[in-house]
Design an enzyme around this catalytic site. Sequence first.
Site, PDB file in Angstrom:
ATOM      1  N   ASN A   1      -0.664   7.789  -7.236  1.00 32.61           N
ATOM      2  CA  ASN A   1      -0.929   9.226  -7.259  1.00 32.61           C
ATOM      3  C   ASN A   1      -0.067   9.951  -8.260  1.00 32.61           C
ATOM      4  OD1 ASN A   1      -2.844  10.561  -5.189  1.00 32.61           O
ATOM      5  ND2 ASN A   1      -2.017   8.763  -4.147  1.00 32.61           N
TER       6      ASN A   1
ATOM      7  N   ARG B   1       0.361   3.503  -3.271  1.00 31.31           N
ATOM      8  CA  ARG B   1      -0.311   4.787  -3.055  1.00 31.31           C
ATOM      9  C   ARG B   1       0.491   5.912  -3.710  1.00 31.31           C
ATOM     10  NH1 ARG B   1      -0.273   4.711   1.888  1.00 31.31           N
ATOM     11  NH2 ARG B   1      -2.332   3.834   2.245  1.00 31.31           N
TER      12      ARG B   1
ATOM     13  N   SER C   1       0.836  -1.206   0.000  1.00 32.05           N
ATOM     14  CA  SER C   1       0.000   0.000   0.000  1.00 32.05           C
ATOM     15  C   SER C   1       0.864   1.246   0.000  1.00 32.05           C
ATOM     16  CB  SER C   1      -0.937  -0.011   1.202  1.00 32.05           C
ATOM     17  OG  SER C   1      -0.187   0.142   2.384  1.00 32.05           O
TER      18      SER C   1
END
Lengths: 274, 156
Positions: A217, A213, A209
């Site tokens: 992004n 992440r 994660s």
Amino acid sequence: MSSEALTSSEYIKHHLEHLTWGHLPDGGWGIAHSAEQAKQMGFWSFTVDTVLMSFLLGVVFLFIFKKAAAAATAGVPSGLVNFAEWSVEFVEDSVKGSFSGKNTMIAPLALTVFFWIYLMNWMDLIPVDYVPYLAKAMGVPFFKVVPTTDPNATFGMSIGVFILVLYYSVKIKGLGGFIGELTLQPFGKFGLPANLFLEGVNLISKPISLALRLFGNMYAGEMIFILIALLPFWIQWSLSLPWAIFHILIVTLQAFIFMTLTIVYLDMAHQEHH
Amino acid sequence: MNINATLLGQTIMFVMFVWFCMKYIWPPITNAMGERAKKIADGLAAGERGKNELELATKRSVEILHDAKHKAAEIIAQAESRAGQIIDEAKTGAKQESERILTGAKAEIDQEVYRAREALRDQVAALAVAGAEKILRAEVNAAKHAELLKTIQAEL
């Protein structure tokens, strides 16, 4: 902006392709000149642009802060020292807020993570065409300037954090304690397989994660810049400017989130019970 | 977007950067900050101490002033009493002296009176003798009656 020679999809593909160095099919080592070639190189290849840019930006961070560290005295601080001290204080506050253990490594780690990622993310605000075309002019087929849009970079960091999580889990709780934590909760010793599965997923999800992440992004952000660049040049600013301003927030936020989660994961590794 | 050996390189780079930061950047900056905080704390403490000292000094100076006033008053009182004493002493001295002079004078006067009386007595005796001589003329022989004359003289 798309030129006549390239279709939109070729343009996007080109801008999303890393400069890869590895084992070529003809036997030698060299730069891949197409996406297929890069794919064929397999694991033992390197995305040169990521390595170069992340190394450069890491060195820039270390250089600036080393300069500040050398100039730091108990006297009145100058501008650069002031900035460095403010950063250190900001990181220290974050660490104090979420890290309950005692480890002198956490704060410098968090500082490095934050500024390194911050600088790498900032590369996203360089106009998307500048660097690839400059590279092309110098005979380099691809060049992606934002290292954090390469999962290798984000996973590289999150694996570093993961190794530290494992190391401190074992160091603080002992090997038995760590295994116990993975197997004896939340259902007690009779639910051992379920425990192991749940806690295992919980553990493995941390680096994944963390890396995805940041990667997601920044990759999405860059993608939108590339899509905006497909518009006619006279209208691009009306979308790219708001997106760039919004992106400043994302750049900072993602660096901050990565840092905070690093601290939180390491805090969990230091806690006997959670 | 392939996962490749860059992953390992990035992890190694990450570890190196963190190590460098931990070794050469973090300690000097936090040390300097800590030192400055200590310096400021010391400065504030010194200021506080200075203020306290000033207060104490003011108090002490008031005390000293008070003491000095007290002492001055004492000295003045002492001086006054001493002056009174000196005046008294001088007075008594003068009185004694005057008495001494008076007694001396009196004694002298007494002496003078005595001497005058003696002289007078002699003269009266001589006068008496001369009167008696005149009265008795031949019959009276001074040598013969010397004894008599002496008794008269003594009676006088």
